[in-house]
Design a protein around this motif. Structure first.
Motif, PDB file in Angstrom:
ATOM      1  N   GLU A 297       0.860  -1.180   0.000  1.00 21.84           N
ATOM      2  CA  GLU A 297       0.000   0.000   0.000  1.00 21.84           C
ATOM      3  C   GLU A 297       0.900   1.235   0.000  1.00 21.84           C
ATOM      4  O   GLU A 297       2.005   1.161   0.517  1.00 21.84           O
ATOM      5  CB  GLU A 297      -0.909   0.005   1.253  1.00 21.84           C
ATOM      6  CG  GLU A 297      -1.988  -1.064   1.254  1.00 21.84           C
ATOM      7  CD  GLU A 297      -3.025  -0.900   0.161  1.00 21.84           C
ATOM      8  OE1 GLU A 297      -3.011   0.108  -0.573  1.00 21.84           O
ATOM      9  OE2 GLU A 297      -3.838  -1.822   0.015  1.00 21.84           O
ATOM     10  N   PRO A 298       0.486   2.349  -0.587  1.00 16.54           N
ATOM     11  CA  PRO A 298      -0.841   2.632  -1.125  1.00 16.54           C
ATOM     12  C   PRO A 298      -1.073   2.126  -2.550  1.00 16.54           C
ATOM     13  O   PRO A 298      -2.167   2.318  -3.081  1.00 16.54           O
ATOM     14  CB  PRO A 298      -0.896   4.158  -1.084  1.00 16.54           C
ATOM     15  CG  PRO A 298       0.521   4.587  -1.285  1.00 16.54           C
ATOM     16  CD  PRO A 298       1.346   3.552  -0.602  1.00 16.54           C
ATOM     17  N   CYS A 299      -0.070   1.454  -3.174  1.00 11.39           N
ATOM     18  CA  CYS A 299      -0.254   1.013  -4.568  1.00 11.39           C
ATOM     19  C   CYS A 299      -1.288  -0.107  -4.689  1.00 11.39           C
ATOM     20  O   CYS A 299      -2.103  -0.117  -5.607  1.00 11.39           O
ATOM     21  CB  CYS A 299       1.069   0.526  -5.153  1.00 11.39           C
ATOM     22  SG  CYS A 299       2.286   1.827  -5.382  1.00 11.39           S
ATOM     23  N   ARG A 300      -1.220  -1.062  -3.757  1.00 12.40           N
ATOM     24  CA  ARG A 300      -1.977  -2.304  -3.901  1.00 12.40           C
ATOM     25  C   ARG A 300      -3.461  -2.057  -4.183  1.00 12.40           C
ATOM     26  O   ARG A 300      -4.057  -2.697  -5.043  1.00 12.40           O
ATOM     27  CB  ARG A 300      -1.815  -3.145  -2.624  1.00 12.40           C
ATOM     28  CG  ARG A 300      -2.505  -4.497  -2.670  1.00 12.40           C
ATOM     29  CD  ARG A 300      -2.300  -5.235  -1.366  1.00 12.40           C
ATOM     30  NE  ARG A 300      -0.909  -5.667  -1.208  1.00 12.40           N
ATOM     31  CZ  ARG A 300      -0.456  -6.861  -1.615  1.00 12.40           C
ATOM     32  NH1 ARG A 300      -1.271  -7.712  -2.179  1.00 12.40           N
ATOM     33  NH2 ARG A 300       0.798  -7.187  -1.443  1.00 12.40           N
ATOM     34  N   SER A 301      -4.050  -1.110  -3.488  1.00 11.18           N
ATOM     35  CA  SER A 301      -5.488  -0.854  -3.663  1.00 11.18           C
ATOM     36  C   SER A 301      -5.747   0.388  -4.524  1.00 11.18           C
ATOM     37  O   SER A 301      -6.862   0.882  -4.582  1.00 11.18           O
ATOM     38  CB  SER A 301      -6.140  -0.672  -2.289  1.00 11.18           C
ATOM     39  OG  SER A 301      -5.516   0.412  -1.610  1.00 11.18           O
ATOM     40  N   CYS A 302      -4.693   0.870  -5.195  1.00 14.68           N
ATOM     41  CA  CYS A 302      -4.820   2.129  -5.937  1.00 14.68           C
ATOM     42  C   CYS A 302      -5.333   1.869  -7.350  1.00 14.68           C
ATOM     43  O   CYS A 302      -4.816   1.002  -8.057  1.00 14.68           O
ATOM     44  CB  CYS A 302      -3.464   2.837  -6.011  1.00 14.68           C
ATOM     45  SG  CYS A 302      -3.520   4.406  -6.901  1.00 14.68           S
ATOM     46  N   LYS A 305      -2.745   1.821 -10.336  1.00 15.09           N
ATOM     47  CA  LYS A 305      -1.603   0.888 -10.404  1.00 15.09           C
ATOM     48  C   LYS A 305      -1.417   0.269 -11.784  1.00 15.09           C
ATOM     49  O   LYS A 305      -0.306  -0.098 -12.160  1.00 15.09           O
ATOM     50  CB  LYS A 305      -1.702  -0.195  -9.331  1.00 15.09           C
ATOM     51  CG  LYS A 305      -2.791  -1.221  -9.542  1.00 15.09           C
ATOM     52  CD  LYS A 305      -2.768  -2.262  -8.424  1.00 15.09           C
ATOM     53  CE  LYS A 305      -3.941  -3.202  -8.557  1.00 15.09           C
ATOM     54  NZ  LYS A 305      -4.030  -4.147  -7.428  1.00 15.09           N
ATOM     55  N   THR A 326       6.408   2.220  -2.722  1.00 18.51           N
ATOM     56  CA  THR A 326       5.792   3.096  -3.718  1.00 18.51           C
ATOM     57  C   THR A 326       6.819   4.150  -4.132  1.00 18.51           C
ATOM     58  O   THR A 326       7.573   4.647  -3.289  1.00 18.51           O
ATOM     59  CB  THR A 326       4.556   3.777  -3.098  1.00 18.51           C
ATOM     60  OG1 THR A 326       3.581   2.767  -2.828  1.00 18.51           O
ATOM     61  CG2 THR A 326       3.972   4.832  -4.011  1.00 18.51           C
ATOM     62  N   SER A 333       2.677   8.565  -1.440  1.00 14.99           N
ATOM     63  CA  SER A 333       3.763   7.797  -0.822  1.00 14.99           C
ATOM     64  C   SER A 333       4.098   8.346   0.560  1.00 14.99           C
ATOM     65  O   SER A 333       4.146   9.561   0.758  1.00 14.99           O
ATOM     66  CB  SER A 333       5.018   7.879  -1.701  1.00 14.99           C
ATOM     67  OG  SER A 333       6.179   7.600  -0.940  1.00 14.99           O
TER      68      SER A 333
END
Lengths: 374, 85
Positions: A297-302, A305, A326, A333
């Motif tokens: 996170e924060p990428c995983r649920s973004c 991505k 990130t 980030s």
């Protein structure tokens, strides 16, 4: 096997007569890691393996690729394979005869860098008197019928010349001008405080680009490489890790981009030990950041991505100290403050609140000193 | 109007992906079989009308002009196809 690479950047040598302080080559380019350059037949094998793997675009770069006496033979081999071959050169001491020989060997496209719009600034930034050679080579390139790209790396010391640089490229009959805002890797990261532009400079240059694009249309393509420290979201670096690009270094290491070798937590394979397709498909370094399962996170649920792939792994490692993080350029980030601090220091310098910093020229003695220091 | 490829662009077979591609400085366009066929006819001698007529004869079709023009205009907007006299 999917994806397959379309692009290969062949860094034929790290030797270079220019000393640009923004060079993307590794700081330790003069050290033992890159000493034993690939021989002609090894490069030709790499090109054959790359073509069989799906590569269509080949960049011959460096350092200065024209220092390789076998350049013509390498171009002939690449052309015979059907690769679209670009020479990426400083044009230092590049003669018309050499370019004519490369044309006969099948070279498709020439990209020549310039450091400023006039001899005084260009030579000062390059650290080597080279402006006259470049201007001469631009003309030879056009006379010989090559498509021409003028490449300029932009930073605090030359951003005010964007209009003059576009006019220069236009007068030369270039197809493209790449206005590449400095990306902070290698020597550019080392010299970041001296190179970082101000927000005001970037805004003024961008205005010029928009106006000149409208004026020139398809006559001259103006490529503007974003200054990512000044953006809100990260760049979709290389179109995603190990999806379309690969770089082979002078001594045969294979990287997913030309900066990846600095990620010390990864192990990179060498074309002397493995075929290229095995490295692309099976090596740990190439698989490490494919897909999105590695993302924190924060990428995983973004939702972004799939657009930016989490940004740049090298930047995450170099700035945040963690290649899994990130990209710190992202406003989401937890490390964004590190980017903001780097941007803020130049604004303070511009206001006269602190001394502007000097840069270190890219040169072998400085490289060896930095390598020793670690 | 005679369309031809700009000197910077080159048609190339992409064996690995089983298609033709148009390669140019720092870029490429993957072509479907029809696109590849149109570009193969852009030999610098045939006019746009000749190219359309050739394709219509080959496929026993009519009214292809609009599709052929749209395809070539798209590449012209990228500077990859040039219309000569």
């Amino acid at each position: 096997m999917d994806p397959r690479p379309l692009w290969l950047l062949a860094e034929l040598t790290y030797k270079c007569p220019l000393q640009c302080p923004y060079c993307s080559n590794p700081l330790d380019f003069a050290g033992p890691r890159f000493r034993r350059e690939l021989a002609t037949d090894e490069w030709c094998r790499v090109f054959r393996e790359a073509k069989a793997l799906g590569v269509l675009q080949l960049g011959l770069s460096g350092g200065e690729p024209t220092l390789r006496p076998d350049l013509e033979e390498l171009v002939r081999t690449a052309h015979g394979l059907g690769l679209y071959t670009s020479l990426i050169t400083s044009a230092y001491r590049l003669t018309r005869e050499r370019l004519a020989g490369l044309k006969a060997a099948g070279l498709d496209h020439v990209q020549i860098s310039i450091q400023g719009a006039d001899a005084e600034l260009s030579d000062e930034i390059a650290g080597t008197a080279s402006y006259r050679d470049k201007i001469a080579a631009y003309h030879y390139t056009r006379e010989l019928g090559f498509p021409l790209t003028v490449n300029v790396v932009l930073h605090r010391r030359n951003l005010h010349q964007v209009e003059a640089l576009i006019r220069l490229a236009e007068s030369l009959g270039a197809e493209r001008i790449e206005l590449a805002n400095t990306q902070f890797y290698g020597w550019a990261l080392h010299n970041r405080n001296a190179l970082m532009p101000t927000k005001g400079q970037l805004a003024a240059a961008w205005q010029v680009v928009e106006r000149e694009r409208a004026r020139l249309g398809t006559k001259l393509e103006i490529v503007w490489v974003l200054p990512d420290y000044h953006e809100q979201f990260p760049k979709p670096c290389m179109g995603g890790w190990a999806r379309a690009y690969m770089t082979v270094t002078p001594a045969g290491e294979v990287w997913p981009c030309h900066a990846a070798g600095r990620i010390t937590t990864l192990t990179f394979e060498n074309v002397r030990d493995h075929p290229l397709d095995w490295i692309w498909e099976h090596s740990e370094a190439f698989n490490r950041f494919r897909g999105d399962a590695w993302m924190p996170e924060p990428c995983r649920s973004c939702p972004r991505k799939a657009q930016d792939f989490g940004g740049c792994r090298c930047q995450a490692f170099l700035v945040a100290g963690d290649a899994d993080a990130t990209d710190p350029v992202c406003s989401l980030s937890p490390h964004r403050h590190l980017i903001d601090a780097a941007v803020a220091q130049v604004e303070r310098a511009a206001r006269g609140e602190r001394q502007p910093e000097e840069w270190t020229y890219r040169a072998a003695p400085a490289s060896r000193a930095l390598a020793t220091k670690g | 109007m005679i369309p031809h490829l700009h000197a910077k662009a080159r048609l190339q077979r992409d064996e690995v992906r089983g298609r033709e591609v148009l390669l140019y400085p720092e870029g490429l366009v993957g072509l479907n079989p029809t696109g590849a066929e149109i570009l193969a006819l852009c030999d610098g001698a045939r006019s746009l009308a000749d190219i359309v007529a050739t394709l219509e004869r080959r496929y026993g079709a009519s009214g292809l002009e609009r599709d052929v023009t749209a395809f070539l205009d798209g590449l012209a907007a990228k500077g990859l196809v040039v219309y000569g006299p």
